[in-house]
Design a protein around this motif. Sequence first.
Motif, PDB file in Angstrom:
ATOM      1  N   PRO A  48       0.808  -1.215   0.000  1.00  0.00           N
ATOM      2  CA  PRO A  48       0.000   0.000   0.000  1.00  0.00           C
ATOM      3  C   PRO A  48       0.847   1.274   0.000  1.00  0.00           C
ATOM      4  N   PHE A  49       0.441   2.220  -0.842  1.00  0.00           N
ATOM      5  CA  PHE A  49       0.977   3.575  -0.814  1.00  0.00           C
ATOM      6  C   PHE A  49      -0.097   4.466  -0.209  1.00  0.00           C
ATOM      7  N   VAL A  50       0.160   4.973   0.976  1.00  0.00           N
ATOM      8  CA  VAL A  50      -0.784   5.842   1.667  1.00  0.00           C
ATOM      9  C   VAL A  50      -0.482   7.277   1.274  1.00  0.00           C
ATOM     10  N   SER A  51      -1.451   7.960   0.696  1.00  0.00           N
ATOM     11  CA  SER A  51      -1.211   9.305   0.178  1.00  0.00           C
ATOM     12  C   SER A  51      -2.183  10.287   0.817  1.00  0.00           C
ATOM     13  N   ALA A  52      -1.641  11.286   1.493  1.00  0.00           N
ATOM     14  CA  ALA A  52      -2.471  12.286   2.166  1.00  0.00           C
ATOM     15  C   ALA A  52      -1.628  13.514   2.457  1.00  0.00           C
ATOM     16  N   ALA A  53      -2.299  14.630   2.696  1.00  0.00           N
ATOM     17  CA  ALA A  53      -1.583  15.850   3.071  1.00  0.00           C
ATOM     18  C   ALA A  53      -0.719  15.566   4.296  1.00  0.00           C
ATOM     19  N   ALA A  54       0.537  15.954   4.214  1.00  0.00           N
ATOM     20  CA  ALA A  54       1.511  15.591   5.248  1.00  0.00           C
ATOM     21  C   ALA A  54       1.105  15.991   6.664  1.00  0.00           C
ATOM     22  N   PRO A  55       0.519  17.179   6.892  1.00  0.00           N
ATOM     23  CA  PRO A  55       0.205  17.531   8.283  1.00  0.00           C
ATOM     24  C   PRO A  55      -0.817  16.596   8.914  1.00  0.00           C
ATOM     25  N   PHE A  56      -1.744  16.080   8.114  1.00  0.00           N
ATOM     26  CA  PHE A  56      -2.803  15.229   8.656  1.00  0.00           C
ATOM     27  C   PHE A  56      -2.374  13.759   8.706  1.00  0.00           C
ATOM     28  N   VAL A  92       4.555  -0.655   4.235  1.00  0.00           N
ATOM     29  CA  VAL A  92       3.630   0.413   3.863  1.00  0.00           C
ATOM     30  C   VAL A  92       4.455   1.645   3.517  1.00  0.00           C
ATOM     31  N   VAL A  93       4.109   2.305   2.410  1.00  0.00           N
ATOM     32  CA  VAL A  93       4.807   3.513   1.996  1.00  0.00           C
ATOM     33  C   VAL A  93       3.901   4.703   2.290  1.00  0.00           C
ATOM     34  N   LEU A  94       4.316   5.532   3.223  1.00  0.00           N
ATOM     35  CA  LEU A  94       3.561   6.713   3.624  1.00  0.00           C
ATOM     36  C   LEU A  94       4.028   7.906   2.799  1.00  0.00           C
ATOM     37  N   CYS A  95       3.123   8.509   2.064  1.00  0.00           N
ATOM     38  CA  CYS A  95       3.473   9.604   1.160  1.00  0.00           C
ATOM     39  C   CYS A  95       2.845  10.897   1.659  1.00  0.00           C
ATOM     40  N   GLY A  96       3.658  11.754   2.259  1.00  0.00           N
ATOM     41  CA  GLY A  96       3.188  13.026   2.792  1.00  0.00           C
ATOM     42  C   GLY A  96       3.162  14.069   1.687  1.00  0.00           C
ATOM     43  N   GLN A  97       1.958  14.388   1.225  1.00  0.00           N
ATOM     44  CA  GLN A  97       1.807  15.356   0.141  1.00  0.00           C
ATOM     45  C   GLN A  97       1.853  16.789   0.674  1.00  0.00           C
ATOM     46  N   SER A  98       2.420  17.671  -0.124  1.00  0.00           N
ATOM     47  CA  SER A  98       2.454  19.110   0.188  1.00  0.00           C
ATOM     48  C   SER A  98       3.021  19.387   1.578  1.00  0.00           C
ATOM     49  N   PRO A  99       4.218  18.899   1.871  1.00  0.00           N
ATOM     50  CA  PRO A  99       4.804  19.076   3.203  1.00  0.00           C
ATOM     51  C   PRO A  99       5.383  20.475   3.388  1.00  0.00           C
ATOM     52  N   GLY A 100       5.999  20.668   4.529  1.00  0.00           N
ATOM     53  CA  GLY A 100       6.599  21.965   4.814  1.00  0.00           C
ATOM     54  C   GLY A 100       5.529  23.039   4.902  1.00  0.00           C
ATOM     55  N   GLY A 107       0.826  27.430   2.500  1.00  0.00           N
ATOM     56  CA  GLY A 107       1.177  28.617   3.274  1.00  0.00           C
ATOM     57  C   GLY A 107       0.022  29.468   3.724  1.00  0.00           C
ATOM     58  N   GLU A 108      -0.890  29.819   2.806  1.00  0.00           N
ATOM     59  CA  GLU A 108      -1.971  30.732   3.122  1.00  0.00           C
ATOM     60  C   GLU A 108      -3.012  30.133   4.070  1.00  0.00           C
ATOM     61  N   LEU A 109      -3.012  28.797   4.225  1.00  0.00           N
ATOM     62  CA  LEU A 109      -3.972  28.152   5.121  1.00  0.00           C
ATOM     63  C   LEU A 109      -3.499  28.132   6.570  1.00  0.00           C
ATOM     64  N   GLY A 110      -2.291  28.574   6.807  1.00  0.00           N
ATOM     65  CA  GLY A 110      -1.822  28.791   8.166  1.00  0.00           C
ATOM     66  C   GLY A 110      -1.266  27.569   8.870  1.00  0.00           C
ATOM     67  N   PRO A 111      -0.904  27.733  10.150  1.00  0.00           N
ATOM     68  CA  PRO A 111      -0.209  26.683  10.908  1.00  0.00           C
ATOM     69  C   PRO A 111      -0.939  25.347  10.984  1.00  0.00           C
ATOM     70  N   THR A 112      -2.281  25.348  10.911  1.00  0.00           N
ATOM     71  CA  THR A 112      -2.996  24.069  10.956  1.00  0.00           C
ATOM     72  C   THR A 112      -2.662  23.196   9.765  1.00  0.00           C
ATOM     73  N   HIS A 113      -2.276  23.824   8.642  1.00  0.00           N
ATOM     74  CA  HIS A 113      -1.983  23.089   7.413  1.00  0.00           C
ATOM     75  C   HIS A 113      -0.490  23.036   7.094  1.00  0.00           C
ATOM     76  N   HIS A 114       0.326  23.724   7.880  1.00  0.00           N
ATOM     77  CA  HIS A 114       1.767  23.628   7.676  1.00  0.00           C
ATOM     78  C   HIS A 114       2.253  22.296   8.242  1.00  0.00           C
ATOM     79  N   SER A 115       3.098  21.618   7.494  1.00  0.00           N
ATOM     80  CA  SER A 115       3.665  20.357   7.973  1.00  0.00           C
ATOM     81  C   SER A 115       5.150  20.556   8.231  1.00  0.00           C
ATOM     82  N   ILE A 116       5.449  21.271   9.291  1.00  0.00           N
ATOM     83  CA  ILE A 116       6.845  21.554   9.627  1.00  0.00           C
ATOM     84  C   ILE A 116       7.370  20.595  10.693  1.00  0.00           C
ATOM     85  N   GLU A 117       6.464  19.840  11.316  1.00  0.00           N
ATOM     86  CA  GLU A 117       6.878  18.928  12.382  1.00  0.00           C
ATOM     87  C   GLU A 117       7.154  17.516  11.891  1.00  0.00           C
ATOM     88  N   ASP A 118       6.800  17.196  10.656  1.00  0.00           N
ATOM     89  CA  ASP A 118       6.775  15.793  10.224  1.00  0.00           C
ATOM     90  C   ASP A 118       8.136  15.111  10.278  1.00  0.00           C
TER      91      ASP A 118
END
Length: 318
Positions: free
Chosen positions: A79-87, A107-115, A119-130
């Motif tokens: 399985p390739f798991v694909s989702a926005a990295a912060p979530f 399992v291959v975890l694919c963090g989309q749109s990391p970092g 940007g404009e969606l703010g800290p809830t959508h920033h993936s800086i901790e991953d």
Amino acid sequence: MNSLAQEAALYDCRVDFAAELAALARADERIVAVCNDSVGSSNLVRFRAEFPTRLINVGIAEQDMVGVAAGLANAGFVPFVSAAAPFLTGRALEQIKADIAYTQRHVVLCGQSPGMAYGELGPTHHSIEDLSWMRAVSGLEIIVPADPSETRGAVRYAAASGRPAYIRIPRFKVPAVMPEGTGFETGRATRLTEGRDVTLIAVGTMVSRALEAARILGAEGVSARVLNMASVEPLDEAAVVAAARETGAIVTAEEGLLSGGLGAAVTKVAAEHHPVPVRMLGVPGFAPTGSASFLLDHFGLNAEGMAGAARSAMGRAR
């Protein structure tokens, strides 16, 4: 945007991720995709059309998504798991730890749109901790490709490795930086430029900016080595030690938190084997709201910022 990016063609690595995943699926019926209502943002629309029974959309339920992937792996699928990295990393961290890493499910975890890509969606959508979170989980390979060809190579590697992995798939467009035919190898850094005065170690979206920083420094008579450390875990410790011994100063750059990520990994190795000045560039805490380009510049994650950090590190080395 730095001058290198302005001069070169820019690529969305999500496109190459999806194309390589589809190519693998055509050759191997075990390959499946699991997502959290993110078919479009993961660029998996064509994959779903070609393999309608091999894309499982669990809806907005990240813990279930990772659990389903673990069950599929246990049944012999890849399985390739694909989702926005912060979530993916924030909401399903327990399942990543217990169901994937501890049990060593393939399992291959694919963090989309990391970092700070969102940007404009703010800290809830920033993936800086991953990177910090994933490095804290034992037994999980962490890969941060720098360009389209390396993204494809990382996907191929992860599909064949038999081990769990986390791959960052950038949304922020980048130029091609890897030499043709380089491919991807875990635990190995790629030396993109030679240098004797300072080493710039970067990952993902920062690699092209590190190359531009090396050009800026070169015009000043400073010889800067650039390492693409796409394999964050396992880290190429030999390359870090060689950089410390041969250049005497190191700068790390990552689109993520300063605590626990690439910089922390590199600093630990340097401190244990050959202590030299290390300047870490990244995000110190929650980032403000703004475009990705604005945020990267705000934190000095650009060519000029890296060049300035290199000058500082070299000054402390003398």
